[in-house]
Write a protein that holds these residues in place. Sequence first.
Motif, PDB file in Angstrom:
ATOM      1  N   ALA A  58    -101.130  37.660 -13.979  1.00 43.87           N
ATOM      2  CA  ALA A  58    -101.823  37.193 -15.185  1.00 43.87           C
ATOM      3  C   ALA A  58    -101.885  38.291 -16.243  1.00 43.87           C
ATOM      4  CB  ALA A  58    -103.225  36.707 -14.832  1.00 43.87           C
ATOM      5  N   LEU A  59    -102.120  39.528 -15.821  1.00 46.35           N
ATOM      6  CA  LEU A  59    -102.156  40.643 -16.778  1.00 46.35           C
ATOM      7  C   LEU A  59    -100.766  40.933 -17.329  1.00 46.35           C
ATOM      8  CD1 LEU A  59    -104.705  43.012 -15.036  1.00 46.35           C
ATOM      9  CD2 LEU A  59    -104.981  41.900 -17.260  1.00 46.35           C
ATOM     10  N   ALA A  60     -99.741  40.828 -16.494  1.00 45.09           N
ATOM     11  CA  ALA A  60     -98.372  41.065 -16.957  1.00 45.09           C
ATOM     12  C   ALA A  60     -97.980  40.031 -18.013  1.00 45.09           C
ATOM     13  CB  ALA A  60     -97.399  41.032 -15.784  1.00 45.09           C
ATOM     14  N   VAL A  61     -98.417  38.794 -17.839  1.00 43.69           N
ATOM     15  CA  VAL A  61     -98.131  37.737 -18.816  1.00 43.69           C
ATOM     16  C   VAL A  61     -98.771  38.072 -20.161  1.00 43.69           C
ATOM     17  CG1 VAL A  61     -98.647  35.321 -19.378  1.00 43.69           C
ATOM     18  CG2 VAL A  61     -97.746  35.911 -17.135  1.00 43.69           C
ATOM     19  N   LYS A  62     -99.879  38.795 -20.138  1.00 44.39           N
ATOM     20  CA  LYS A  62    -100.569  39.190 -21.365  1.00 44.39           C
ATOM     21  C   LYS A  62    -100.020  40.500 -21.936  1.00 44.39           C
ATOM     22  CE  LYS A  62    -104.868  36.942 -20.070  1.00 44.39           C
ATOM     23  NZ  LYS A  62    -105.288  36.226 -21.272  1.00 44.39           N
ATOM     24  N   ASN A  63     -98.884  40.949 -21.418  1.00 40.19           N
ATOM     25  CA  ASN A  63     -98.202  42.166 -21.886  1.00 40.19           C
ATOM     26  C   ASN A  63     -99.027  43.438 -21.704  1.00 40.19           C
ATOM     27  OD1 ASN A  63     -95.856  40.801 -22.622  1.00 40.19           O
ATOM     28  ND2 ASN A  63     -96.641  40.363 -24.667  1.00 40.19           N
ATOM     29  N   ILE A  64     -99.840  43.473 -20.673  1.00 39.18           N
ATOM     30  CA  ILE A  64    -100.577  44.686 -20.342  1.00 39.18           C
ATOM     31  C   ILE A  64     -99.610  45.591 -19.574  1.00 39.18           C
ATOM     32  CG2 ILE A  64    -102.594  45.641 -19.145  1.00 39.18           C
ATOM     33  CD1 ILE A  64    -103.299  43.766 -21.494  1.00 39.18           C
ATOM     34  N   SER A  65     -99.616  46.875 -19.859  1.00 43.50           N
ATOM     35  CA  SER A  65     -98.665  47.785 -19.225  1.00 43.50           C
ATOM     36  C   SER A  65     -98.924  47.889 -17.722  1.00 43.50           C
ATOM     37  CB  SER A  65     -98.757  49.183 -19.850  1.00 43.50           C
ATOM     38  OG  SER A  65     -99.934  49.831 -19.428  1.00 43.50           O
ATOM     39  N   ASN A  66     -97.871  48.150 -16.961  1.00 46.46           N
ATOM     40  CA  ASN A  66     -98.000  48.309 -15.513  1.00 46.46           C
ATOM     41  C   ASN A  66     -98.979  49.423 -15.163  1.00 46.46           C
ATOM     42  OD1 ASN A  66     -96.327  46.231 -14.706  1.00 46.46           O
ATOM     43  ND2 ASN A  66     -94.498  47.506 -14.785  1.00 46.46           N
ATOM     44  N   GLU A  67     -98.976  50.472 -15.941  1.00 50.52           N
ATOM     45  CA  GLU A  67     -99.892  51.597 -15.700  1.00 50.52           C
ATOM     46  C   GLU A  67    -101.351  51.131 -15.770  1.00 50.52           C
ATOM     47  OE1 GLU A  67    -101.230  55.815 -17.777  1.00 50.52           O
ATOM     48  OE2 GLU A  67     -99.356  54.857 -18.402  1.00 50.52           O
ATOM     49  N   HIS A  68    -101.680  50.381 -16.820  1.00 49.53           N
ATOM     50  CA  HIS A  68    -103.049  49.870 -16.967  1.00 49.53           C
ATOM     51  C   HIS A  68    -103.382  48.868 -15.866  1.00 49.53           C
ATOM     52  CE1 HIS A  68    -103.593  52.043 -20.610  1.00 49.53           C
ATOM     53  NE2 HIS A  68    -102.944  51.211 -21.400  1.00 49.53           N
ATOM     54  N   ILE A  69    -102.408  48.041 -15.491  1.00 48.65           N
ATOM     55  CA  ILE A  69    -102.638  47.057 -14.432  1.00 48.65           C
ATOM     56  C   ILE A  69    -102.954  47.762 -13.121  1.00 48.65           C
ATOM     57  CG2 ILE A  69    -101.554  45.266 -13.011  1.00 48.65           C
ATOM     58  CD1 ILE A  69     -99.967  44.424 -15.537  1.00 48.65           C
ATOM     59  N   GLU A  70    -102.134  48.729 -12.763  1.00 49.72           N
ATOM     60  CA  GLU A  70    -102.341  49.431 -11.492  1.00 49.72           C
ATOM     61  C   GLU A  70    -103.659  50.204 -11.475  1.00 49.72           C
ATOM     62  OE1 GLU A  70    -100.618  48.731  -8.837  1.00 49.72           O
ATOM     63  OE2 GLU A  70     -99.367  47.438 -10.090  1.00 49.72           O
ATOM     64  N   GLN A  71    -104.001  50.830 -12.598  1.00 48.49           N
ATOM     65  CA  GLN A  71    -105.282  51.548 -12.675  1.00 48.49           C
ATOM     66  C   GLN A  71    -106.456  50.579 -12.511  1.00 48.49           C
ATOM     67  OE1 GLN A  71    -105.081  53.529 -16.460  1.00 48.49           O
ATOM     68  NE2 GLN A  71    -103.875  55.237 -15.664  1.00 48.49           N
ATOM     69  N   ALA A  72    -106.349  49.424 -13.132  1.00 51.24           N
ATOM     70  CA  ALA A  72    -107.429  48.438 -13.041  1.00 51.24           C
ATOM     71  C   ALA A  72    -107.532  47.872 -11.629  1.00 51.24           C
ATOM     72  CB  ALA A  72    -107.201  47.318 -14.048  1.00 51.24           C
ATOM     73  N   LEU A  73    -106.401  47.579 -10.994  1.00 54.41           N
ATOM     74  CA  LEU A  73    -106.419  47.043  -9.636  1.00 54.41           C
ATOM     75  C   LEU A  73    -106.976  48.067  -8.642  1.00 54.41           C
ATOM     76  CD1 LEU A  73    -103.053  45.079  -9.559  1.00 54.41           C
ATOM     77  CD2 LEU A  73    -105.358  44.110  -9.568  1.00 54.41           C
ATOM     78  N   ALA A  74    -106.787  49.340  -8.941  1.00 53.57           N
ATOM     79  CA  ALA A  74    -107.291  50.402  -8.067  1.00 53.57           C
ATOM     80  C   ALA A  74    -108.822  50.458  -8.059  1.00 53.57           C
ATOM     81  CB  ALA A  74    -106.715  51.752  -8.481  1.00 53.57           C
ATOM     82  N   THR A  75    -109.457  49.824  -9.027  1.00 53.70           N
ATOM     83  CA  THR A  75    -110.921  49.837  -9.087  1.00 53.70           C
ATOM     84  C   THR A  75    -111.560  48.830  -8.133  1.00 53.70           C
ATOM     85  OG1 THR A  75    -111.080  48.239 -10.905  1.00 53.70           O
ATOM     86  CG2 THR A  75    -110.891  50.582 -11.509  1.00 53.70           C
ATOM     87  N   ILE A  76    -110.743  47.964  -7.522  1.00 52.67           N
ATOM     88  CA  ILE A  76    -111.282  46.951  -6.605  1.00 52.67           C
ATOM     89  C   ILE A  76    -111.762  47.641  -5.327  1.00 52.67           C
ATOM     90  CG2 ILE A  76    -110.734  44.944  -5.171  1.00 52.67           C
ATOM     91  CD1 ILE A  76    -108.640  44.156  -7.279  1.00 52.67           C
TER      92      ILE A  76
END
Length: 155
Positions: free
Chosen positions: A84-102
């Motif tokens: 869902a984040l990739a579809v919104k053109n969020i960078s992979n770096e930001h996606i991985e950092q955000a997922l790491a907060t889980i």
Amino acid sequence: MMRMKPFTKEEAYNWAATRCALKEYCRMELAQKFMQRGLSRPDCEDVLEQLEQEGFVDEARYARAFVHDKTLYDHWGRMKTRQALAVKNISNEHIEQALATIDEEEYRQILRKLLLTKTPTIKAATDYERAQKLLRFAAGRGFEADLVFRVMGED
């Protein structure tokens, strides 16, 4: 249907700043809204740059908020959230950092609760069939198959 008056750059900025003060938005969401209201692509980019410089739009912050909300409230797994984040053109770096907060334990508890809630509603002739249906359900929610197997094995 009544057509809205096209945005000027200043109107677009004021409109977006007001909304961004209340809720997180990513660049793509705002760009779509600007374009729908007739703002040209160069003006759209200018407004987005200004919003980013002033801290109204921050893709990393957006990704963290999105991951938090989708995990805790919508009970999405990492895979669905990542897509869902990739579809919104969020960078992979930001996606991985955000997922790491889980939090791992909280994530497992969310999956465990989902599976426990779903199990009584499944009609299956065998345990194997029930397990397959639970796996497909959890995969549809974006949970990783290996984690689903581990959580199902705990019961």
